[in-house]
Design an enzyme around this catalytic site. Structure first.
Site, PDB file in Angstrom:
ATOM      1  CD  GLU A   1      -2.418  -1.596   2.550  1.00  0.00           C
ATOM      2  OE1 GLU A   1      -2.135  -0.909   3.534  1.00  0.00           O
ATOM      3  OE2 GLU A   1      -3.094  -2.639   2.620  1.00  0.00           O
TER       4      GLU A   1
ATOM      5  CD  GLU B   1      -3.903  -4.536   5.149  1.00  0.00           C
ATOM      6  OE1 GLU B   1      -5.070  -4.976   5.028  1.00  0.00           O
ATOM      7  OE2 GLU B   1      -3.648  -3.329   5.266  1.00  0.00           O
TER       8      GLU B   1
ATOM      9  CD  GLN C   1       0.202   2.313   4.811  1.00  0.00           C
ATOM     10  OE1 GLN C   1      -0.960   2.399   5.201  1.00  0.00           O
ATOM     11  NE2 GLN C   1       0.590   2.776   3.641  1.00  0.00           N
ATOM     12  CG  PHE C   2       1.683   1.038  10.585  1.00  0.00           C
ATOM     13  CD1 PHE C   2       2.692   1.637  11.332  1.00  0.00           C
ATOM     14  CD2 PHE C   2       1.023   1.798   9.632  1.00  0.00           C
ATOM     15  CE1 PHE C   2       3.024   2.965  11.129  1.00  0.00           C
ATOM     16  CE2 PHE C   2       1.357   3.127   9.429  1.00  0.00           C
ATOM     17  CZ  PHE C   2       2.358   3.719  10.179  1.00  0.00           C
TER      18      PHE C   2
ATOM     19  CG  HIS D   1      -0.261   2.654  13.671  1.00  0.00           C
ATOM     20  ND1 HIS D   1      -1.611   2.499  13.852  1.00  0.00           N
ATOM     21  CD2 HIS D   1      -0.105   3.101  12.405  1.00  0.00           C
ATOM     22  CE1 HIS D   1      -2.243   2.856  12.742  1.00  0.00           C
ATOM     23  NE2 HIS D   1      -1.358   3.222  11.845  1.00  0.00           N
TER      24      HIS D   1
END
Lengths: 326, 357
Positions: A29, A60, A82-83, A129
């Site tokens: 992403e 994902e 992304q995280f 996160h």
């Protein structure tokens, strides 16, 4: 030689890997036009085009799954989640497919892919996160789990992960992304996976850690040195497969072990290391094994986060307790 | 705003009695090709019967029958080129056999032996996928690989009706649509996901319409009509190879069997419903057409049945005569190179197997 931050070292390794192998494909992403939310893939789309640097929809499971299809076809996909808090929908793909494709086809198909993701706390991020899911991935047979602790090591370990033949979960400590710069030689040299790194020799106590917590471990070692205590710092670097020989060898010399990690204590990866040392190094131990870990709580929101994170004081307390034990 | 198209076409060439109700596609004008398709259906059912018999006598593991759904699998595989890649669910015995997976390999897989996935024939085909629908993203990756290399190959992913409720499938179709990769998704809609009928699976009128949201073509086909299945999959593959992107095909069939040998469908499904679907099953339909066309007769049928039975019996004997893998096999292929831990554990397992401690 150039001074690079950890995230720049990741970028340099990705660039190098794409340059040397046309089969290396990046997907995730915002990895393309935007260069990744942390800029890990910055400039790669401009260099290698949209065919090899693919911005994906927000999906994902499919990012991991598409990587498996590519890998089975001989590509070396490097996917970014992304995280790490968003990686849990990849677990099905990792556990049921990526990790076992080689075994269940008796080697006919394999899955040389890397799933990169930022992990860990200390950056005052919003919820989901800041967790450290390292042990969860390390429990999956067939996966390799790598956590770098410096720009140089990130560069070398990532190159080896991409060049390897097996699926690798590569957990990048977010706290270190821009924490410090160091000279990184962009010479394409990989750092072998599956080996612990002795970062600092010491005769009295072994401190084992990985990722961002190496910083606290080294700072503690410096304080301990002023107390005439020699702390040996071992960076596990590859959690799976574990190089237990290096840890056992160190404990055989020091007789004392402190394990430091950010993830919650129960079933944390420290438990595995403690069990190995208890099983094979018990007679060397002069003191109970110490674990300095996060709590068995949720990772709190940023205002409370400092109370969750293990700190230098915690490491010192554990090391001193170990030293005082007779 | 552009209007979304919700009308799905539905294709049928033969009706349940084997009467021609649509134009014959090119391949079906070759009697040899029709016989080849019929043979594949019969071989699949012969294998199925034997597999259940072996399971019932404790010589095979839990087995998922493909009874009544053979045409979906055979028709799909028959439309493919050998260089394409099949990503099966777990009822694609017919398609796997067509593509060169051996009967012995099928028995090995269902008998609990990983060597059944080491296909001697289609080396790039994926093994069965039991976690429902989770292989759909793999098909997108395989198709993407073909496109990146500029090859005129395609990935064909077979899923069940239940899989269309899974996020993986939605993610995969969506991504395939965005990237226009050469992938074909075939739904074996057999009406039941273990005990859950289609009406409880989705409120959608058709499963083909799930393509609309992904922005890709979707169509229905009579899944008991092997000629129709092969024809629509061929057309989808032709589009894929031309760079026109993926297609979703809903092959409507019926599960005449239990879900697996571990299932008892009488707990949740009326026998009358099953009886009502028997007349539409795929083998009789094609046989009637072949007979009416003068291509087939009783003696050919008898010879074919004998040939299939012999092949299946031989493969079953070969499977049963194959010793299990040694314990060391567990530790091979976990990684390309075994770790120190695995070597140590392997030695311990071997020692235990040899009666050591």
């Amino acid at each position: 030689m150039t001074e690079l931050s950890l995230v720049q070292a990741i970028n340099a390794a990705l660039k190098r890997a794409m340059q040397e192998d046309a089969g290396v494909v990046i997907l995730g992403e915002d990895v393309g036009v935007d260069g990744g939310v942390f800029r890990a893939t910055d400039g790669l789309m401009q260099l290698y085009g949209g065919q090899r640097v693919l911005d994906t929809p927000i999906a994902e499971a499919a990012i991991a799954g598409v990587s498996i299809g590519l890998a089975a076809q001989g590509f070396h996909p490097v996917a970014e989640i992304q995280f790490s808090g968003f990686a849990y929908s990849c677990i099905d793909q990792l556990l049921n497919h990526a990790s076992r494709l080689r075994t269940r086809t008796r080697g006919r198909l394999s899955c040389p892919m890397v799933l990169r993701m930022p992990a860990g706390g200390g950056i005052k991020a919003v919820e989901h996160h800041s967790e450290s899911p390292d042990a969860m991935f390390a429990h999956i047979p067939g996966l390799k789990v790598v956590v770098p602790s410096s720009p140089t090591r990130a560069y070398g370990l990532l190159l080896s992960a991409i060049r390897g033949s097996d699926p690798v979960v590569f957990l990048e400590p977010t706290r270190l992304y821009r924490a410090a710069r160091e000279e990184v030689s962009d010479d394409g040299a990989g750092l072998p996976l599956g080996r612990c790194l002795v970062l600092r020799p010491g005769r009295d106590v072994t401190i084992v850690s990985w990722g961002a917590m190496i910083k606290e471990a080294i700072e503690a070692a410096e304080v301990l040195a002023t107390e005439d205590v020699g702390a040996e710092i071992i960076d596990v670097a590859t959690l799976k497969p574990l190089d237990s020989a290096t840890i056992l060898d160190s404990v055989a010399r020091t007789g004392r072990l402190v394990i430091v990690h950010e993830a919650p204590m129960t079933c944390g990866y420290g438990a595995e290391i403690a069990a190995r040392v208890a099983g094979r190094g018990l007679t060397s131990l002069l003191a109970p094994i110490e674990r300095v870990t996060g709590f068995d709580t949720m990772m709190p929101y940023p205002r409370t986060e400092p109370h969750y994170m293990p700190n230098v004081g915690d490491v010192l307390t554990a090391a001193r307790r170990s030293m005082a034990y007779t | 705003m552009a209007d979304a198209a919700f009308a799905n076409s539905s294709t049928r060439v033969l009706d349940p009695d084997g009467k021609l109700v649509g134009p014959l596609p090119a391949f079906a004008r070759d009697p040899g090709e029709l016989v080849r398709l019929y043979r594949a259906l019969v071989l699949t059912r012969t294998f199925d019967t034997k597999a259940i018999a072996l399971q019932r006598t404790g010589r095979l593991g839990t087995y998922a029958s493909s009874l009544g759904q053979e045409a979906v699998s055979v028709g799909t595989a028959a439309a493919m080129q050998p260089t394409d890649v099949l990503l099966p669910s777990f009822r694609e015995h017919g398609g796997q056999l067509w593509r060169g997976v051996t009967l012995k390999e099928l028995f090995l897989f269902w008998g609990g032996d990983e060597r059944g996935n080491d296909f001697a024939g289609p080396r790039a085909d994926f093994p069965n996928c039991l976690p429902v629908g989770s292989h759909a993203p793999h098909a997108v990756g395989v198709a993407l690989a073909f496109r990146l290399r500029g090859e005129r190959r395609a990935a064909v992913c077979v899923i069940g009706d239940g899989a269309t409720s899974k996020g993986d499938v939605a993610e995969a179709m969506n991504m395939a649509g965005v990237w226009k990769v050469p992938a074909v998704f075939v739904i074996n809609n057999n009406g039941w996901a273990i005990s859950v009928p289609l009406a409880k699976q989705t409120a959608a009128v058709t499963l083909a319409q799930k393509a609309v949201a992904a922005g890709i073509p979707g169509e229905q086909v009579d899944g008991n009509d092997v000629i129709a299945v092969r024809s629509v999959v061929e057309q989808a593959l032709a589009r894929a190879r031309q760079g026109d992107g993926p297609t979703l095909i809903e092959a409507v069939t019926y599960r005449l069997c239990d879900h697996t040998t571990a299932d008892d469908a009488s707990r949740y499904r009326d026998d009358g419903e099953v009886s009502r679907h028997w007349p539409a099953e795929p083998l009789v339909r094609l046989r009637n057409f072949l007979t009416q066309s003068g291509i087939w007769d009783k003696s050919k049928e008898e010879a074919l049945l004998q040939e299939c039975r012999r092949a299946v019996e031989q493969a079953a004997d070969d499977y049963l005569a194959t010793p299990p893998q040694p314990p060391a096999a567990m530790f091979e292929n976990v990684y390309a190179d075994p770790s120190a831990d695995l070597i140590e554990q392997r030695d311990a397992a071997m020692s235990r197997a040899q009666g050591g401690t």
